[in-house]
Design an enzyme around this catalytic site. Structure first.
Site, PDB file in Angstrom:
ATOM      1  N   LYS A 201       0.884  -1.179   0.000  1.00 47.50           N
ATOM      2  CA  LYS A 201       0.000   0.000   0.000  1.00 47.50           C
ATOM      3  C   LYS A 201       0.912   1.216   0.000  1.00 47.50           C
ATOM      4  O   LYS A 201       1.414   1.638   1.035  1.00 47.50           O
ATOM      5  CB  LYS A 201      -0.877  -0.016   1.255  1.00 47.50           C
ATOM      6  CG  LYS A 201      -2.237   0.626   1.095  1.00 47.50           C
ATOM      7  CD  LYS A 201      -2.204   2.098   0.750  1.00 47.50           C
ATOM      8  CE  LYS A 201      -1.939   2.969   1.943  1.00 47.50           C
ATOM      9  NZ  LYS A 201      -1.752   4.395   1.582  1.00 47.50           N
TER      10      LYS A 201
ATOM     11  N   GLU B 245       9.680   1.574  10.809  1.00 48.16           N
ATOM     12  CA  GLU B 245      10.665   2.651  10.636  1.00 48.16           C
ATOM     13  C   GLU B 245       9.887   3.952  10.717  1.00 48.16           C
ATOM     14  O   GLU B 245       9.093   4.261   9.827  1.00 48.16           O
ATOM     15  CB  GLU B 245      11.384   2.491   9.303  1.00 48.16           C
ATOM     16  CG  GLU B 245      12.248   1.232   9.309  1.00 48.16           C
ATOM     17  CD  GLU B 245      12.887   0.915   7.971  1.00 48.16           C
ATOM     18  OE1 GLU B 245      12.694   1.675   7.013  1.00 48.16           O
ATOM     19  OE2 GLU B 245      13.561  -0.109   7.901  1.00 48.16           O
TER      20      GLU B 245
ATOM     21  N   CYS C  88      13.602  11.137   6.545  1.00 43.47           N
ATOM     22  CA  CYS C  88      13.447  10.782   7.957  1.00 43.47           C
ATOM     23  C   CYS C  88      14.762  10.926   8.718  1.00 43.47           C
ATOM     24  O   CYS C  88      14.783  11.187   9.908  1.00 43.47           O
ATOM     25  CB  CYS C  88      12.950   9.354   8.079  1.00 43.47           C
ATOM     26  SG  CYS C  88      14.058   8.172   7.301  1.00 43.47           S
TER      27      CYS C  88
ATOM     28  N   GLU D  79       8.916  16.636  15.153  1.00 37.57           N
ATOM     29  CA  GLU D  79       9.353  16.410  13.772  1.00 37.57           C
ATOM     30  C   GLU D  79       8.525  17.291  12.832  1.00 37.57           C
ATOM     31  O   GLU D  79       7.302  17.219  12.823  1.00 37.57           O
ATOM     32  CB  GLU D  79       9.164  14.943  13.376  1.00 37.57           C
ATOM     33  CG  GLU D  79       9.690  14.669  11.975  1.00 37.57           C
ATOM     34  CD  GLU D  79       9.357  13.263  11.466  1.00 37.57           C
ATOM     35  OE1 GLU D  79       8.188  12.861  11.556  1.00 37.57           O
ATOM     36  OE2 GLU D  79      10.267  12.594  10.964  1.00 37.57           O
TER      37      GLU D  79
HETATM   38  P1  NAD Z   1       2.238   8.516   7.283  1.00 34.33           P
HETATM   39  O1  NAD Z   1       2.442   7.756   8.530  1.00 34.33           O
HETATM   40  O2  NAD Z   1       1.228   9.587   7.253  1.00 34.33           O
HETATM   41  O3  NAD Z   1       1.836   7.528   6.097  1.00 34.33           O
HETATM   42  C1  NAD Z   1       2.632   6.433   5.747  1.00 34.33           C
HETATM   43  C2  NAD Z   1       1.768   5.377   5.109  1.00 34.33           C
HETATM   44  O4  NAD Z   1       0.853   4.871   6.070  1.00 34.33           O
HETATM   45  C3  NAD Z   1       0.913   5.880   3.950  1.00 34.33           C
HETATM   46  O5  NAD Z   1       0.869   4.888   2.951  1.00 34.33           O
HETATM   47  C4  NAD Z   1      -0.449   6.069   4.591  1.00 34.33           C
HETATM   48  O6  NAD Z   1      -1.521   5.994   3.687  1.00 34.33           O
HETATM   49  C5  NAD Z   1      -0.464   4.900   5.561  1.00 34.33           C
HETATM   50  N1  NAD Z   1      -1.372   5.042   6.696  1.00 34.33           N
HETATM   51  C6  NAD Z   1      -1.727   6.174   7.345  1.00 34.33           C
HETATM   52  N2  NAD Z   1      -2.564   5.869   8.374  1.00 34.33           N
HETATM   53  C7  NAD Z   1      -2.733   4.529   8.384  1.00 34.33           C
HETATM   54  C8  NAD Z   1      -3.468   3.609   9.182  1.00 34.33           C
HETATM   55  N3  NAD Z   1      -4.210   4.019  10.213  1.00 34.33           N
HETATM   56  N4  NAD Z   1      -3.406   2.288   8.885  1.00 34.33           N
HETATM   57  C9  NAD Z   1      -2.647   1.845   7.854  1.00 34.33           C
HETATM   58  N5  NAD Z   1      -1.945   2.668   7.044  1.00 34.33           N
HETATM   59  C10 NAD Z   1      -1.969   3.988   7.309  1.00 34.33           C
HETATM   60  O7  NAD Z   1       3.686   9.044   6.864  1.00 34.33           O
HETATM   61  P2  NAD Z   1       4.070   9.971   5.629  1.00 34.33           P
HETATM   62  O8  NAD Z   1       3.554  11.346   5.898  1.00 34.33           O
HETATM   63  O9  NAD Z   1       3.676   9.278   4.379  1.00 34.33           O
HETATM   64  O10 NAD Z   1       5.670   9.959   5.703  1.00 34.33           O
HETATM   65  C11 NAD Z   1       6.400  10.840   6.499  1.00 34.33           C
HETATM   66  C12 NAD Z   1       6.749  10.204   7.831  1.00 34.33           C
HETATM   67  O11 NAD Z   1       7.448   8.989   7.582  1.00 34.33           O
HETATM   68  C13 NAD Z   1       7.688  11.038   8.656  1.00 34.33           C
HETATM   69  O12 NAD Z   1       7.299  10.950  10.010  1.00 34.33           O
HETATM   70  C14 NAD Z   1       9.049  10.369   8.475  1.00 34.33           C
HETATM   71  O13 NAD Z   1       9.970  10.578   9.508  1.00 34.33           O
HETATM   72  C15 NAD Z   1       8.640   8.942   8.370  1.00 34.33           C
HETATM   73  N6  NAD Z   1       9.673   8.161   7.673  1.00 34.33           N
HETATM   74  C16 NAD Z   1      10.469   7.316   8.407  1.00 34.33           C
HETATM   75  C17 NAD Z   1      11.492   6.600   7.782  1.00 34.33           C
HETATM   76  C18 NAD Z   1      12.411   5.686   8.552  1.00 34.33           C
HETATM   77  O14 NAD Z   1      13.136   4.922   7.911  1.00 34.33           O
HETATM   78  N7  NAD Z   1      12.416   5.730   9.854  1.00 34.33           N
HETATM   79  C19 NAD Z   1      11.683   6.749   6.418  1.00 34.33           C
HETATM   80  C20 NAD Z   1      10.862   7.630   5.705  1.00 34.33           C
HETATM   81  C21 NAD Z   1       9.844   8.329   6.345  1.00 34.33           C
HETATM   82  O1  6OD Z   2      18.326   4.052   2.826  1.00 28.88           O
HETATM   83  C1  6OD Z   2      17.408   3.408   3.337  1.00 28.88           C
HETATM   84  O2  6OD Z   2      17.359   2.174   3.297  1.00 28.88           O
HETATM   85  C2  6OD Z   2      16.333   4.108   4.027  1.00 28.88           C
HETATM   86  N1  6OD Z   2      15.424   3.343   4.662  1.00 28.88           N
HETATM   87  C3  6OD Z   2      16.277   5.441   3.987  1.00 28.88           C
HETATM   88  C4  6OD Z   2      15.308   6.216   4.624  1.00 28.88           C
HETATM   89  C5  6OD Z   2      15.114   7.492   4.278  1.00 28.88           C
HETATM   90  C6  6OD Z   2      14.123   8.269   4.944  1.00 28.88           C
HETATM   91  O3  6OD Z   2      13.546   9.197   4.451  1.00 28.88           O
END
Ligand code: NAD
Ligand code: 6OD
Length: 486
Positions: free
Chosen positions: A178, A254, A288, A390
């Site tokens: 998804k 993550e 992230c 964040e």
């Molecule tokens: P988000 O949590 O809003 O959405 C991520 C995904 O989850 C989307 O596909 C969304 O549709 C889905 N989703 C949302 N609510 C849900 C629910 N209740 N049940 C199931 N699925 C659901 O995140 P975003 O805005 O898309 O991405 C940004 C966030 O992601 C930031 O907080 C960032 O730090 C984090 N992020 C973390 C990493 C990491 O590796 N730690 C990497 C990239 C992004």
């Molecule tokens: O490099 C990766 O494998 C990874 N998970 C990166 C994450 C980036 C976050 O925005």
């Protein structure tokens, strides 16, 4: 305008409910695609297709046959490189060089590297003695977890989705993915690659839609999903964890970060400025691992702030294909509202705005896009919202520090624990500090330098579990012990 459909059992399918939603360009807010939203029925069909594939041809392949297919997927992504670049640029509006040099090649690498890991990982064995003196031999057998649900975000859509799809397939699982509602293109395009390479139908499925009360929630609540791997916001992770507790499904999370960058006075100054600039502002701050809190040793504080300001003020906003431009917009108007609310909050909390803090003047239709100025603040207490929460935008707060102990305490004063970047030529000190910082990943004199065999994940509220190399195998397989009495 493109129509993007779900990909179920190897076919692109129109939704049963007939519901669709729009994807708007971050550049000018125009509608660039209409997407079929998966309801409960489509999610159920995708999970059933994945379950059937697990017990079909795919489940009978040898590791070598799977590895060959995954190499084929990587090669086909490379052959269709321009299509992936165009799809990702359309969704994110980010400059083409980021797609070309980081995000799309990494997508291909995610298949090759994990194919290699699976091929080369040894089996655990333990010999034991027994009272009769003949002994016994234990050996571990790894089997796929089953049907894995992959929920991915929009900020580096293809890299982050394939970072889970690659190892999950290498381990023999089948998938329902998804992607984020803001980045539907590349997950859909990957279906064409899977078919072209001959990945059996039903192994890779995509359901498009939103989170709550939509495809995301339906997938995570589906009893036919054996494990869920999620990248996104910490709050969303908490909701998914509740859903996964029904049926005791395994999770890998993550999540968000509020990462510190630490610059000592003995650092290679130019390299540190470049490194912090990249870590705070790459991808319009939507990484992230990005740095939103910068701590600079006092003797170089003023000089550092001015040098970073100069780099920030040199960015050129524009379309991804504009050779004169090197800086893109945020993902959406909604996210822009969130980031701008933090820009206002910083001022209310008493920040000195070193640069930015608003929106750039954009010409013509670009004026409708999700543009914001990259922003630097100083002068806030650590309790300020923009220092604690964040933001996920192109902004950072910079504060001076005077001692090693002080900066370790400052860096750790957060609910998050994803990554840190430390800049110094005193490697023994950097090594010492790295051991004390409560994060999953520390970079010294670098940032976002990735070896896919290493452990990746967050501490505290930044995640649960580790992926990467053999750590991915730990999540995407179940280990069974066999004990043979000799
Ligand atoms: P988000 O949590 O809003 O959405 C991520 C995904 O989850 C989307 O596909 C969304 O549709 C889905 N989703 C949302 N609510 C849900 C629910 N209740 N049940 C199931 N699925 C659901 O995140 P975003 O805005 O898309 O991405 C940004 C966030 O992601 C930031 O907080 C960032 O730090 C984090 N992020 C973390 C990493 C990491 O590796 N730690 C990497 C990239 C992004
Ligand atoms: O490099 C990766 O494998 C990874 N998970 C990166 C994450 C980036 C976050 O925005």
């Amino acid at each position: 305008m493109r129509l993007i459909q779900n990909f179920i059992g190897g076919e692109y399918t129109a939704g049963l409910s007939g519901k669709t939603f729009e994807k708007r360009s971050p550049l000018d807010n125009s509608v660039i695609a209409r997407i079929t939203e998966a309801g409960r029925d489509e999610v159920d069909a995708a999970v059933c297709a994945a379950r059937a594939a697990l017990h079909g041809e795919w489940g009978g392949l040898t590791v070598e046959q799977r590895v060959d297919l995954l190499y084929g997927v990587a090669d086909e992504i490379t052959r269709r490189f321009e299509d992936f670049v165009a799809a990702e640029m359309a969704d994110t509006g980010q400059p083409s060089h980021v797609m070309r040099h980081v995000f799309i090649p990494r997508g291909a690498a995610n298949f090759k590297v994990f194919a290699d890991v699976v091929k080369n990982v040894p089996t655990e064995t333990f010999q034991m003695s027994t009272p009769d003196g003949r002994g016994a031999l234990n050996y571990a057998v790894r089997v796929p977890k089953g049907v894995v649900g992959v929920i991915s975000p929009w900020n580096a859509p293809f890299l982050l989705m394939t970072w889970k799809v690659g190892p999950a397939l290498a381990c023999g699982n089948t998938l329902v993915v998804k992607p984020s509602e803001e980045s539907p293109h590349t997950a859909a395009l990957l279906g064409e690659v899977m078919n072209a390479v001959g990945i059996p139908k039903g192994v890779y499925n995509v359901v498009q839609g939103f989170g709550p009360d939509s495809a995301g929630e339906f997938l995570t609540r589906h009893p036919g999903v054996d494990a869920i791997t999620f990248t996104g916001e910490t709050r969303t992770g908490a909701a998914i964890m509740k859903a996964a507790s029904d049926g005791m499904r395994d999770v890998s999370f993550e999540l968000g970060g509020k990462n510190a960058g630490i610059v000592f006075a003995d650092a290679d100054f130019d390299a540190a400025v470049d490194g912090i600039f990249r870590s705070a502002f790459l991808n319009t701050g939507q990484v992230c691992l990005g740095t939103e809190r910068v701590y600079v040793e006092r003797p170089i504080f003023e000089r550092f702030v001015q040098a970073l300001k100069a780099k920030v003020e040199a960015v050129k906003f524009g379309r991804p294909d504009d050779p004169a431009a090197n800086y893109g917009p945020l993902i959406s108007q909604e996210h822009r509202q969130k980031v701008l609310s933090y820009y206002r909050k910083a001022v209310e909390e008493g920040a000195t705005v070193v640069t930015g803090g608003g929106v750039p003047d954009m010409p013509g239709e670009l004026a409708e896009g999700a543009w914001v100025q990259p922003t630097i603040w100083t002068g806030l207490p650590e309790t300020a919202a923009v220092v604690q929460e964040e933001i996920f935008g192109p902004c950072c707060h910079i504060r001076p520090f005077d001692s090693e102990n002080e900066v370790v305490a400052l860096a750790n004063d957060t609910d998050y624990g994803l990554s840190t970047t430390i800049w110094t030529t005193h490697l023994a000190r950097a090594h010492r500090i790295a051991a004390r910082i409560e994060v999953g990943i520390t970079w010294i004199n670098s940032w976002f330098l990735r070896d896919l065999r290493t452990a990746f994940g967050g501490s505290k509220q930044s995640g649960i579990g580790r992926e990467g190399g053999v750590h991915s195998l730990e999540f995407y397989t179940e280990t069974r012990n066999v004990c043979v009495k000799l």
